[in-house]
Scaffold this motif. Structure first.
Motif, PDB file in Angstrom:
ATOM      1  N   PHE A 116       0.837  -1.202   0.000  1.00 32.83           N
ATOM      2  CA  PHE A 116       0.000   0.000   0.000  1.00 32.83           C
ATOM      3  C   PHE A 116       0.872   1.252   0.000  1.00 32.83           C
ATOM      4  O   PHE A 116       1.903   1.305   0.676  1.00 32.83           O
ATOM      5  CB  PHE A 116      -0.909  -0.008   1.221  1.00 32.83           C
ATOM      6  CG  PHE A 116      -2.038   0.968   1.150  1.00 32.83           C
ATOM      7  CD1 PHE A 116      -3.244   0.622   0.559  1.00 32.83           C
ATOM      8  CD2 PHE A 116      -1.910   2.243   1.683  1.00 32.83           C
ATOM      9  CE1 PHE A 116      -4.294   1.516   0.488  1.00 32.83           C
ATOM     10  CE2 PHE A 116      -2.944   3.146   1.626  1.00 32.83           C
ATOM     11  CZ  PHE A 116      -4.141   2.784   1.025  1.00 32.83           C
ATOM     12  N   LEU A 117       0.430   2.264  -0.748  1.00 29.01           N
ATOM     13  CA  LEU A 117       1.153   3.530  -0.807  1.00 29.01           C
ATOM     14  C   LEU A 117       0.392   4.594  -0.030  1.00 29.01           C
ATOM     15  O   LEU A 117      -0.807   4.779  -0.227  1.00 29.01           O
ATOM     16  CB  LEU A 117       1.325   3.993  -2.257  1.00 29.01           C
ATOM     17  CG  LEU A 117       2.144   3.084  -3.173  1.00 29.01           C
ATOM     18  CD1 LEU A 117       2.214   3.670  -4.568  1.00 29.01           C
ATOM     19  CD2 LEU A 117       3.554   2.889  -2.614  1.00 29.01           C
ATOM     20  N   GLY A 118       1.105   5.314   0.834  1.00 26.13           N
ATOM     21  CA  GLY A 118       0.479   6.401   1.581  1.00 26.13           C
ATOM     22  C   GLY A 118      -0.173   5.925   2.868  1.00 26.13           C
ATOM     23  O   GLY A 118      -0.068   4.761   3.271  1.00 26.13           O
ATOM     24  N   HIS A 119      -0.879   6.862   3.508  1.00 26.30           N
ATOM     25  CA  HIS A 119      -1.507   6.605   4.800  1.00 26.30           C
ATOM     26  C   HIS A 119      -2.951   7.105   4.718  1.00 26.30           C
ATOM     27  O   HIS A 119      -3.199   8.310   4.708  1.00 26.30           O
ATOM     28  CB  HIS A 119      -0.723   7.309   5.907  1.00 26.30           C
ATOM     29  CG  HIS A 119       0.725   6.908   5.928  1.00 26.30           C
ATOM     30  ND1 HIS A 119       1.157   5.713   6.471  1.00 26.30           N
ATOM     31  CD2 HIS A 119       1.835   7.507   5.416  1.00 26.30           C
ATOM     32  CE1 HIS A 119       2.467   5.610   6.329  1.00 26.30           C
ATOM     33  NE2 HIS A 119       2.900   6.689   5.687  1.00 26.30           N
ATOM     34  N   PRO A 120      -3.920   6.196   4.665  1.00 22.51           N
ATOM     35  CA  PRO A 120      -5.271   6.549   4.232  1.00 22.51           C
ATOM     36  C   PRO A 120      -6.087   7.412   5.181  1.00 22.51           C
ATOM     37  O   PRO A 120      -7.114   7.951   4.769  1.00 22.51           O
ATOM     38  CB  PRO A 120      -5.943   5.179   4.043  1.00 22.51           C
ATOM     39  CG  PRO A 120      -5.167   4.243   4.894  1.00 22.51           C
ATOM     40  CD  PRO A 120      -3.758   4.751   4.861  1.00 22.51           C
ATOM     41  N   PHE A 121      -5.679   7.594   6.437  1.00 21.22           N
ATOM     42  CA  PHE A 121      -6.441   8.458   7.334  1.00 21.22           C
ATOM     43  C   PHE A 121      -5.908   9.891   7.356  1.00 21.22           C
ATOM     44  O   PHE A 121      -6.452  10.728   8.071  1.00 21.22           O
ATOM     45  CB  PHE A 121      -6.461   7.884   8.750  1.00 21.22           C
ATOM     46  CG  PHE A 121      -7.551   6.864   8.962  1.00 21.22           C
ATOM     47  CD1 PHE A 121      -8.133   6.216   7.882  1.00 21.22           C
ATOM     48  CD2 PHE A 121      -7.995   6.549  10.234  1.00 21.22           C
ATOM     49  CE1 PHE A 121      -9.135   5.268   8.051  1.00 21.22           C
ATOM     50  CE2 PHE A 121      -8.993   5.599  10.428  1.00 21.22           C
ATOM     51  CZ  PHE A 121      -9.562   4.971   9.335  1.00 21.22           C
TER      52      PHE A 121
END
Length: 207
Positions: A155-160
Motif C-alpha cells: 500500500f502507498l500512503g496513509h489513508p487516514f
C-alpha cells in the motif's frame, strides 16, 4: 436529557487534576477538565518521562493503556488549530483507583512525524502504534516491529491523512500473463458525488 456531573465526581476530577499537576510538574503543557474527563497535553520531548510518571506515581498508577490512535489536524475547524499537524492520543486506566485520563502528544515535525514508542511501558501498545503508523504515518522510535497492520504490504500512503485522495494512489488487480497480483495507477474517473433529486413531471400534484 443532558448529562450532569455530580459534585462528588467533580471533586474526584479536581483531585486527580491536582495530583497530575503535582507529579508531572513542568512536564505537562496543560491539564484540562471538560465534560467529565481529564486531558493531559504533552510535547514529544516530555512524552516518555510523563507517561512513566503517570504509570508509577502513587495516587495515579495508570497501569493499563486502553487505546492509542493518531490524529490529523489539517484544516481542523477551518484552520483554528494552531501547532503541529499530527498527534497521538492515548487513554489510560488506573484499575486500582478507578480513574481514567486522556493524553494527547504532538509530533515535533509535520513532514516526518516521530514519537518514542511506549512499548516498554505498556507492551500491548505495539498493536495500536502499528495502526497509527499505518493509517497516519506516525513513526514510533523503539518499536520492535513497526509494520502495516490494516492495509496491504504494498500500500502507498496513509489513508487516514486528510490529504489522502478518496480513490487512493494505486489499485490492485490480477494479471493473467504474469500470474500474480500487480499494482497500477488508479483508473477510476472522478465522479460527481453530489446527490441529485429527480422527480417525475407533476409529482405531488392533486394529492
Amino acid at each position: 436529557m443532558s448529562e450532569t456531573i455530580t459534585p462528588v465526581v467533580l471533586t474526584a476530577l479536581q483531585s486527580l487534576q491536582a495530583r497530575l499537576a503535582e507529579v508531572l510538574g513542568q512536564a505537562s503543557h496543560t491539564i484540562d477538565v471538560a465534560l467529565g474527563e481529564i486531558t493531559v497535553r504533552l510535547g514529544s520531548a516530555d512524552y516518555i518521562g510523563a507517561m512513566r510518571l503517570m504509570r508509577d506515581a502513587p495516587g495515579l498508577e495508570f497501569d493499563t493503556l486502553v487505546d492509542l490512535c493518531g490524529l490529523d489536524m489539517l484544516e481542523y475547524r477551518d484552520g483554528t488549530h494552531e501547532g503541529s499537524r499530527f498527534l497521538a492520543v492515548s487513554h489510560l486506566l488506573s484499575v486500582k483507583n478507578n480513574q481514567r485520563v486522556r493524553v494527547m502528544v504532538t509530533c515535533a515535525e509535520d513532514d516526518f512525524p516521530v514519537l518514542p514508542s511506549l512499548i516498554d511501558l505498556w507492551p500491548a501498545v505495539g498493536w495500536y502504534e502499528r495502526e497509527a503508523f499505518d493509517l497516519f504515518g506516525i513513526m514510533f522510535e523503539g518499536h520492535p516491529d513497526l509494520r502495516r497492520i490494516l492495509t496491504d504490504y504494498g500500500f502507498l500512503g496513509h489513508p487516514f491523512r486528510k490529504d489522502f485522495p478518496v480513490t487512493g494512489y494505486v489499485e490492485m488487480r490480477y494479471d493473467p500473463d504474469q500470474k500474480r497480483v500487480v499494482y497500477q495507477p488508479v483508473t477510476i474517473e472522478p465522479r460527481e458525488i453530489v446527490p441529485r433529486v429527480i422527480r417525475e413531471e407533476g409529482y405531488g400534484e392533486g394529492r
